[in-house]
Design a protein around this motif. Structure first.
Motif, PDB file in Angstrom:
ATOM      1  N   ASN B 266     -11.685  26.811 -48.095  1.00  0.00           N
ATOM      2  CA  ASN B 266     -11.762  26.416 -46.689  1.00  0.00           C
ATOM      3  C   ASN B 266     -10.415  26.455 -45.991  1.00  0.00           C
ATOM      4  O   ASN B 266     -10.308  26.016 -44.851  1.00  0.00           O
ATOM      5  CB  ASN B 266     -12.391  25.020 -46.558  1.00  0.00           C
ATOM      6  CG  ASN B 266     -11.766  24.046 -47.534  1.00  0.00           C
ATOM      7  OD1 ASN B 266     -10.568  24.156 -47.827  1.00  0.00           O
ATOM      8  ND2 ASN B 266     -12.542  23.114 -48.043  1.00  0.00           N
ATOM      9  N   TRP B 267      -9.401  27.028 -46.651  1.00  0.00           N
ATOM     10  CA  TRP B 267      -8.088  27.040 -45.999  1.00  0.00           C
ATOM     11  C   TRP B 267      -7.299  28.221 -46.560  1.00  0.00           C
ATOM     12  O   TRP B 267      -7.163  28.352 -47.782  1.00  0.00           O
ATOM     13  CB  TRP B 267      -7.362  25.703 -46.306  1.00  0.00           C
ATOM     14  CG  TRP B 267      -6.191  25.432 -45.429  1.00  0.00           C
ATOM     15  CD1 TRP B 267      -4.876  25.408 -45.809  1.00  0.00           C
ATOM     16  CD2 TRP B 267      -6.205  25.139 -44.039  1.00  0.00           C
ATOM     17  NE1 TRP B 267      -4.092  25.112 -44.730  1.00  0.00           N
ATOM     18  CE2 TRP B 267      -4.863  24.945 -43.628  1.00  0.00           C
ATOM     19  CE3 TRP B 267      -7.225  25.030 -43.081  1.00  0.00           C
ATOM     20  CZ2 TRP B 267      -4.518  24.641 -42.318  1.00  0.00           C
ATOM     21  CZ3 TRP B 267      -6.884  24.736 -41.768  1.00  0.00           C
ATOM     22  CH2 TRP B 267      -5.543  24.536 -41.402  1.00  0.00           C
ATOM     23  N   PRO B 268      -6.804  29.106 -45.679  1.00  0.00           N
ATOM     24  CA  PRO B 268      -6.122  30.307 -46.169  1.00  0.00           C
ATOM     25  C   PRO B 268      -4.952  29.998 -47.101  1.00  0.00           C
ATOM     26  O   PRO B 268      -4.680  30.746 -48.031  1.00  0.00           O
ATOM     27  CB  PRO B 268      -5.630  30.976 -44.872  1.00  0.00           C
ATOM     28  CG  PRO B 268      -6.534  30.475 -43.805  1.00  0.00           C
ATOM     29  CD  PRO B 268      -6.907  29.076 -44.195  1.00  0.00           C
ATOM     30  N   SER B 269      -4.287  28.871 -46.882  1.00  0.00           N
ATOM     31  CA  SER B 269      -3.096  28.531 -47.669  1.00  0.00           C
ATOM     32  C   SER B 269      -3.403  27.708 -48.913  1.00  0.00           C
ATOM     33  O   SER B 269      -2.481  27.200 -49.527  1.00  0.00           O
ATOM     34  CB  SER B 269      -2.109  27.727 -46.815  1.00  0.00           C
ATOM     35  OG  SER B 269      -1.523  28.521 -45.837  1.00  0.00           O
ATOM     36  N   SER B 270      -4.662  27.514 -49.251  1.00  0.00           N
ATOM     37  CA  SER B 270      -4.981  26.760 -50.458  1.00  0.00           C
ATOM     38  C   SER B 270      -5.675  27.650 -51.476  1.00  0.00           C
ATOM     39  O   SER B 270      -6.406  28.560 -51.112  1.00  0.00           O
ATOM     40  CB  SER B 270      -5.920  25.583 -50.133  1.00  0.00           C
ATOM     41  OG  SER B 270      -5.277  24.661 -49.291  1.00  0.00           O
TER      42      SER B 270
END
Lengths: 435, 435
Positions: B266-270
């Motif tokens: 749910n998050w590009p950076s995770s």
């Protein structure tokens, strides 16, 4: 210095608690910023508090934010004006925090500021109100100990770091610049002269729809996306093979390409005709965002060598959302030497010097603001953005001490006669001194 | 027969238009069913119209529906009672249609029933109001031509086929059974003695979250899901290698496992800690749903041989949503012979006999209702559920003729003296006759 900080330990903890108890998420920073401004005023700094102008920012090529209006989100700058002849420094910290996430995963209220076993808990304790508190304590110590610095100290409490750095961009456009800068992001007391940049991307992979019962009549975008995932892994390998900087020696993937989101298809019985991947591309400290973007685009073009489907149906690459420019300061830079020396003195050990695996506002300060910026702060990197975020209070006070001693050496002490009377104890303090 | 159908061509088209103009999506079938019931009544059939009882259905192991109440969704059965001594037949067609989808993709209003170039357009024209119209015309022709059949003809207009077959299940539980059955689903005039079953599944693949900048600290559920996709491809290969039935000779993947939906992170950076795959598993005509489920579960357990991560973090398999039981009738079954023969006579060509790549209510009729069911109908398979769905009207009338002649031969004609007066032309009609 050490003694002053010991004596003011409770006051420092109360300050951090006050800050943590204000949920200064994006758009809700005003209350926390007014608290900071009040404190700067009491510490006799010249205070500059303003709401960034969205229109001006939007026109700037380094602007990124999901919003264009900053009403209710002021920046605060406090200027401790030097007596002249010394080097200036920017001390920058962001006041915005990410939301607390799933409250049930927190042991305490995420905005409690509860202290337990020498740790202070709460969203923002580590990222990065703890660092900000260290900065404020360092300046307050210098003031109260009557030390008069020659160079200016520019303290900045900025908004919007978590969403792309528009707060720091606004300070640069307002004209703030210095001989160097320090940001006490949670490095777990490591010192980062270089930092990775990053950008978000989205890749849409196309397929051809069909009924699942005759799936051979379609082309599965899920299967094609597997090739793209593999292809991107290879680009990551290729890019990282180029990194020889010893600052990355212990990092298995210095500039990762993270795929964070995948989404495709909408019906179990249909062949999916589209899959979207979203990710974050790490950018090397010495690389530009444009270079990295071009390399990714060229690499994706080569997908057609892997599978001719991509010739007729090339994936669509898009850069969206947040990005942080990389930053690089020569590890031999004078500020590095000063911080390292005081680190050794205060902590009686060698500091860990690395390149950061993420971006901060330091990239903007270094690259655009022409103010070489290093990152060093208390706070536990791995707790940022997670439940039960906390900070080890001893680290906070150690960082405050290292920073205070750094300011004294970097900016220089004005020991001229006429002013000495103002600061009774000033003559007792020398750069590098610690316990 | 041919002549009667030619003479009643306009009436048949009007009937299909009337049906197409009622958007009888799930929950909105009553109006169309009343129209059918009225027509059956006028054709002098015994009409049985009832709303299935959700509670009774829900308790049945073959029940699947997203809903448990059927108010406003009646089934209609029309019984043309035979004079005795003949074989009975169920003629089953569903009245429910899938929604029209994106209206902008339609050339005409999806409920226009517009006729153009010998085709009738509209949602449901092919799937399967065209087939239902063919059934009604076949019965009407027999009635109006004064043919008295020995065996019963049980016409069923059912709800809920598109969502798992609860309408047909309700007819079986109400006691309807016959010596054989025919469903005129859109096979594009092919004859299907066997049909694939299918079930929906969901697989959750786990990872371990981390910040994208230090992605090596996490485990990407996206990367792990690639292994699962590959693993499922191999299960598909394995299952299809077992299929030697000549009815599948031209089908490259007789029982496909389609992956229709992927969603994770749910998050590009995770680093994503979870990916969900949703798909449809084809079930061979002679296989049971339970066997297929067990094979999938056992196969997924073997993922740990591929990657030890799956030992500690096994993917979670779940069967959800729609399922259709498979069905199999011996290609040498008498009804197959009869339909094939009349097909040849009417169309002057050999029919294509295959196993269907999707399920219908025929699986329920065959397996649970103990009524061997074959599928044969007008309508273009590939247009079902798509914009600009239409039917070739000539096919509809050809199918009506083949079905009418089939009924006559299957059920047998009662030519006893006392009743002949009722149907003046009956003696002129013989099984197999056509033009």
């Amino acid at each position: 210095m050490h003694e002053w900080l010991q004596q003011h330990r409770d006051e420092g903890i109360l300050l951090l608690q006050d800050l943590v108890r204000i949920p200064s998420t994006q758009g809700n920073e005003r209350e926390a910023q007014l608290l900071v401004a009040k404190r700067l005023h009491r510490m006799k700094l010249e205070v500059d508090l303003w709401e960034p102008d969205g229109k001006t920012l939007e026109a700037h090529p380094f602007f990124y934010s999901p919003r264009s209006g900053f009403e209710g989100s002021p920046n605060v700058v406090g200027l401790l004006r030097g007596t002249g002849g010394g080097r200036s420094i920017i001390l920058n910290g962001h006041i915005d925090i990410v939301p607390e996430g799933d409250r049930k995963a927190w042991w305490h209220d995420p905005y409690s500021g509860k202290v337990e076993d020498g740790k202070l808990y709460g969203r923002g304790a580590t990222d990065m109100k703890g660092g900000n508190t260290a900065l404020l304590l360092a300046i307050q110590a210098i003031q109260e100990l009557g030390i008069r610095l020659k160079g200016d100290v520019i303290f900045q409490s900025v908004v919007e770091e978590e969403s792309g750095g528009a707060g720091t961009l606004a300070t640069i456009l307002r004209g703030y610049q210095a001989d160097a800068a320090l940001i006490p992001e949670p490095t777990n007391m490591r010192i980062f002269p270089k930092q990775q940049g990053s950008m978000w991307f989205r890749i849409e992979i196309k397929g051809r729809s069909a009924h699942g019962g005759t799936r051979y009549e379609g082309v599965s975008a899920i299967e094609k996306s597997m090739l793209v995932v593999q292809h991107i892994r290879e680009l990551e390998d290729k890019r990282n093979a180029r990194i020889t900087d010893p600052l990355y020696a212990t990092n298995p993937i210095p500039i990762p390409i993270n795929l964070g989101v995948i989404q495709g298809g909408n019906w179990p019985s249909s062949v999916p005709d589209s899959v979207k991947l979203e990710g974050r591309m790490g950018v090397a400290p010495e690389e530009s965002l444009v270079q990295a973007k071009e390399e990714m685009a060229r690499w994706l073009e080569r997908l057609q060598e892997r599978d001719s489907w991509f010739k007729e149906h090339p994936p669509v690459l898009e850069w969206f959302g947040a990005r942080w420019v990389p930053g690089s300061v020569d590890p031999g830079h004078e500020l590095m030497r000063v911080v390292t020396e005081h680190y050794r003195a205060v902590r009686s050990e060698e500091p860990v010097i690395e390149a950061s695996p993420w971006g901060t506002d330091g990239g903007l300060l270094t690259l655009l603001g022409e103010t070489p910026c290093i990152i060093f702060g208390p706070g536990l990197t791995q707790l940022a953005h997670y439940p039960n975020e906390h900070i080890v209070l001893d680290h906070l006070f150690e960082a405050a001490e290292i920073i205070a001693l750094t300011l004294i050496e970097w900016c220089g002490i004005d020991e001229s006669e006429e002013e000495i009377a103002d600061g009774a104890e000033a003559e007792a303090i020398q750069p590098g001194e610690s316990h």
